[in-house]
Design a protein around this motif. Structure first.
Motif, PDB file in Angstrom:
ATOM      1  N   UNK A  13     -11.526  13.171  15.456  1.00 17.64           N
ATOM      2  CA  UNK A  13     -11.378  12.329  16.837  1.00 17.64           C
ATOM      3  C   UNK A  13     -11.329  13.431  17.860  1.00 17.64           C
ATOM      4  N   UNK A  14     -12.473  13.230  18.932  1.00 17.19           N
ATOM      5  CA  UNK A  14     -12.475  14.012  19.925  1.00 17.19           C
ATOM      6  C   UNK A  14     -12.073  13.174  21.406  1.00 17.19           C
ATOM      7  N   UNK A  15     -11.415  13.586  22.425  1.00 16.56           N
ATOM      8  CA  UNK A  15     -11.374  12.847  23.514  1.00 16.56           C
ATOM      9  C   UNK A  15     -11.883  13.787  24.661  1.00 16.56           C
ATOM     10  N   UNK A  54      -6.241   0.952  16.065  1.00 18.30           N
ATOM     11  CA  UNK A  54      -6.077   1.188  17.326  1.00 18.30           C
ATOM     12  C   UNK A  54      -6.983   2.109  18.276  1.00 18.30           C
ATOM     13  N   UNK A  55      -7.317   3.175  17.475  1.00  9.81           N
ATOM     14  CA  UNK A  55      -8.098   4.057  17.886  1.00  9.81           C
ATOM     15  C   UNK A  55      -9.234   4.367  17.021  1.00  9.81           C
ATOM     16  N   UNK A  56     -10.468   4.277  17.681  1.00 13.44           N
ATOM     17  CA  UNK A  56     -11.716   4.336  16.726  1.00 13.44           C
ATOM     18  C   UNK A  56     -12.074   5.823  16.523  1.00 13.44           C
ATOM     19  N   UNK A  57     -12.003   6.164  15.214  1.00  7.98           N
ATOM     20  CA  UNK A  57     -12.751   7.654  15.150  1.00  7.98           C
ATOM     21  C   UNK A  57     -13.877   7.845  15.232  1.00  7.98           C
ATOM     22  N   UNK A  58     -14.326   9.555  15.553  1.00  7.66           N
ATOM     23  CA  UNK A  58     -15.616   9.812  15.651  1.00  7.66           C
ATOM     24  C   UNK A  58     -16.504   9.974  14.382  1.00  7.66           C
ATOM     25  N   UNK A 215      -5.623  12.044  26.030  1.00  4.73           N
ATOM     26  CA  UNK A 215      -5.454  11.267  27.355  1.00  4.73           C
ATOM     27  C   UNK A 215      -4.920  10.191  27.489  1.00  4.73           C
TER      28      UNK A 215
ATOM     29  N   UNK B  69      -4.642  -5.780  22.294  1.00  2.03           N
ATOM     30  CA  UNK B  69      -4.509  -4.093  21.873  1.00  2.03           C
ATOM     31  C   UNK B  69      -3.266  -4.236  20.857  1.00  2.03           C
ATOM     32  N   UNK B  72      -3.921  -5.699  17.443  1.00  2.00           N
ATOM     33  CA  UNK B  72      -5.187  -5.268  16.739  1.00  2.00           C
ATOM     34  C   UNK B  72      -4.845  -4.860  15.341  1.00  2.00           C
ATOM     35  N   UNK B 147     -19.511   1.800  19.103  1.00  2.00           N
ATOM     36  CA  UNK B 147     -20.549   2.654  18.612  1.00  2.00           C
ATOM     37  C   UNK B 147     -21.441   2.469  17.725  1.00  2.00           C
ATOM     38  N   UNK B 239     -10.561  -1.312  20.957  1.00  2.24           N
ATOM     39  CA  UNK B 239     -10.086  -0.090  21.045  1.00  2.24           C
ATOM     40  C   UNK B 239     -10.868   0.828  22.000  1.00  2.24           C
ATOM     41  N   UNK B 240     -12.047   0.852  21.808  1.00  5.98           N
ATOM     42  CA  UNK B 240     -12.938   1.461  22.770  1.00  5.98           C
ATOM     43  C   UNK B 240     -12.710   1.232  24.079  1.00  5.98           C
ATOM     44  N   UNK B 243      -9.662   2.945  25.295  1.00  6.04           N
ATOM     45  CA  UNK B 243      -9.777   4.328  25.181  1.00  6.04           C
ATOM     46  C   UNK B 243     -10.267   4.794  26.589  1.00  6.04           C
TER      47      UNK B 243
END
Lengths: 221, 384
Positions: A13-15, A54-58, A215, B69, B72, B147, B239-240, B243
């Motif tokens: 994962x990158x921000x 909750x966060x989408x990995x790269x 972030x 959120x 989710x 994505x 989620x995107x 972010x």
């Protein structure tokens, strides 16, 4: 179907240009407690965010009991329970109404609801608006949600923060019982939680070493 | 499950809708001063603006609302989220279309429109297309707000259209509302021409029917696909979007303290003003627009009705953030914070029903509105 409650393969994962997680591998066995450790900003909360959707990995794969979290998001979520770092509860609802909501979502039995109410130990406060609860009470209400239905994996972001001594002990015992029943537990914790982690027999997993925060401004994460 | 609870009361943008309805009515009536064609053009041009009024608030519950959120990680089918958001959107759009019709009906009843029934029917036809296309906006946002493979056309489009303003996955959120409103307007147009033809007493031939109904069928087809498109992208796009929102909120360093803050003696009032200023996007531009609008309208010689409507609409740019400040004043967290401080202006802040926003702050923030109103009255007198 894999027996592993959580199987993380090659997670990155990158921000922007900032690398938070890279090629991370992590497995949580049934009945195992894994504690994510690392300095502030090392990516603990990001990792938990990725694992909880909750966060989408790269890059990488996340399997919850063998179910791909991204390909079968609904099915994967049925097997996991998440305790967020900060409670975000809708206003205008009582604790009891929220527990009823979670019970419906996780197809909980009446016995589960009774257990959830006991775990939260909120008593008459359950009929008060949850938005009026203290931080610790909101946390305990969230613990109640964890007891709903049958889960294979618990993910807890600093579960002991804001909980008093007696509450910590009760939560610890309950988590021990859940682990013995085969639930895999992944939690982010701090040094202050060392006693609880020892009691749970947690395996330590070091996450990153960067000190730059993601972030989201999550200083702990 | 029948319903999902809301974290906060629905934000339907009531004020925006009412004001736009006024502008629509004023505008149409102002057009009537000239010719029927000018009137029709004005009503047609203001129609999409009427649909835009409150659009953001109507679509908020689909992907942006905090509960999306927060929940989710729960096994709630995206269709349930869709259903919960749809309730709010439908109600809001019904209000917007009804307000628009009412806005046109008032000058019609007062004899200010040349052929009121045509204008009302054309607007109702546009409303029908809005009802079909509007749900597609969050659906497209959900479907394309994630994505794709590096070689996928969607990825190229995301990168090409982003312009560096936001992350590629969130680019669709910049365009979807405009595409939706313009799409509804464009699709409604042939049917509006057929309506006009019918009212002029000319026969509607097969091509006229086809031109009116084919876009309707296309809109219906898009609407049918919307729910599954939303569901397909839901778990990733929320989620995107979250972010991207956090990334856009910056690096944690706030904008510089506004200079006027130094003139404010009371520290509690100053704190509130700085907080308000930083949380209001484009605050200096809003104030500038508020103060410049009466004079600009005078210079370009807008008809009186349209000029008044435009002034009210611009006033809304300042009134809307003020309404959020009012909610903030009621927040228990702020009241507790203020009540414990040894400040004269915070006396009574902690009490039930009291506001954390002191009167001094309201006075400061109301000043641009008062100034603008004085300008309006001045310009009005000059025109008279």
């Amino acid at each position: 179907m894999s027996a592993l409650p959580l199987d993380v393969r090659g997670l990155s994962k990158f921000y922007g240009q900032h690398r938070v997680l890279e090629e991370l591998q992590l497995q949580v066995q049934a009945g195992e407690v894994v504690a994510l450790r690392g300095p502030n900003g090392s990516g603990k909360s990001t990792l938990l965010g990725c694992c909880s959707g909750g966060v989408i990995p790269d890059a990488g794969e996340l399997l919850i009991t063998g179910v791909d979290l991204r390909r079968q998001p609904l099915e994967a979520r049925r097997h996991m329970r998440v305790l967020p770092q900060q409670s975000e509860l809708p206003p205008g609802l009582t604790g009891r109404e929220l527990l009823a909501f979670w019970a419906e979502v996780f197809a909980a039995t009446p016995a589960d609801r009774t257990e959830a109410e006991a775990l939260g130990e909120l008593g008459e406060a359950l009929d008060r608006l949850a938005s009026t609860y203290s931080v610790g009470m909101q946390r305990r209400l969230h613990f109640g949600a964890m007891a709903m239905g049958r889960a294979a994996l618990f993910m807890l972001d600093e579960p002991f923060a804001g909980v008093d001594g007696a509450g910590r002990e009760r939560l610890c015992k309950w988590l021990q019982a859940q682990a013995q029943a085969g639930v895999g537990i992944l939690l982010a914790a701090h040094d202050a939680d060392a006693n609880e982690l020892r009691a749970l027999g947690a395996r330590e997993y070091r996450v990153g070493s960067d000190t730059a925060a993601a972030p989201d401004g999550d200083a702990d994460g | 499950m029948s319903s999902l609870p809301r974290f906060r009361p629905p934000q339907l943008g009531f004020l925006a809708i009412v004001v736009m309805a006024m502008v629509l009515g004023f505008g149409a009536a102002a057009g009537a001063d000239h010719s029927e064609g000018a009137q029709r053009m004005t009503a047609a041009a203001l129609g999409p603006w009427m649909l835009l009024a409150g659009l953001h608030a109507r679509l908020d519950a689909f992907l942006r609302a905090p509960e999306r959120k927060a929940w989710l990680s729960l096994p709630i089918a995206p269709t349930e989220h869709w259903r919960a958001a749809q309730r709010e959107r439908r109600w809001g759009l019904a209000l917007a279309v009804t307000a628009g019709l009412a806005g046109l009906a008032v000058p019609a009843l007062l004899g200010g429109l040349h052929r009121p029934l045509v204008t009302l029917c054309e607007f109702a036809w546009l409303g029908l297309f809005a009802a079909l296309i509007e749900p597609c906006i969050p659906a497209w946002s959900s479907w394309l707000g994630r994505r794709f493979d590096d070689t996928a056309p969607a990825t190229h489009a995301q990168r090409a259209l982003g312009g560096g303003w936001t992350s590629p996955e969130a680019v669709v959120h910049l365009y979807a509302p405009a595409v939706g409103v313009l799409g509804a307007t464009a699709l409604a147009m042939p049917g509006q021409l057929s309506i006009e033809r019918a009212f002029e007493g000319m026969a509607l031939e097969t091509p006229h029917w086809a031109l009116a109904l084919a876009p309707l069928a296309a809109a219906a087809w898009l609407r049918v696909r919307a729910r599954s498109q939303y569901a397909t992208g839901y778990f990733e796009s929320v989620a995107w979007l979250d972010e991207a929102t956090r990334a856009l909120s910056g690096d944690g360093y706030p904008r510089a303290t506004p200079r006027f803050a130094a003139w404010v003696k009371d520290p509690w009032v100053r704190l509130q003003l700085i907080s308000f200023w930083r949380q209001t996007p484009g605050a200096p531009l809003r104030v500038l627009a508020l103060l410049a609008a009466p004079w600009t309208a005078l210079l370009v010689e807008l008809p009186l009705g349209l000029w008044a409507g435009a002034c009210v609409a611009i006033a809304l740019l300042w009134i809307e953030p003020l309404s959020r400040l009012r909610e903030l004043g009621r927040a228990t967290r702020w009241r507790r914070f203020g009540a414990s401080l040894p400040l004269a202006s915070s006396a009574g802040v902690g009490g039930a029903g009291s506001s954390a926003v002191p009167r001094g702050a309201w006075a400061w923030l109301a000043a641009p509105l008062v100034l603008s109103l004085s300008e309006v009255l001045w310009v009005w007198r000059m025109q008279a």
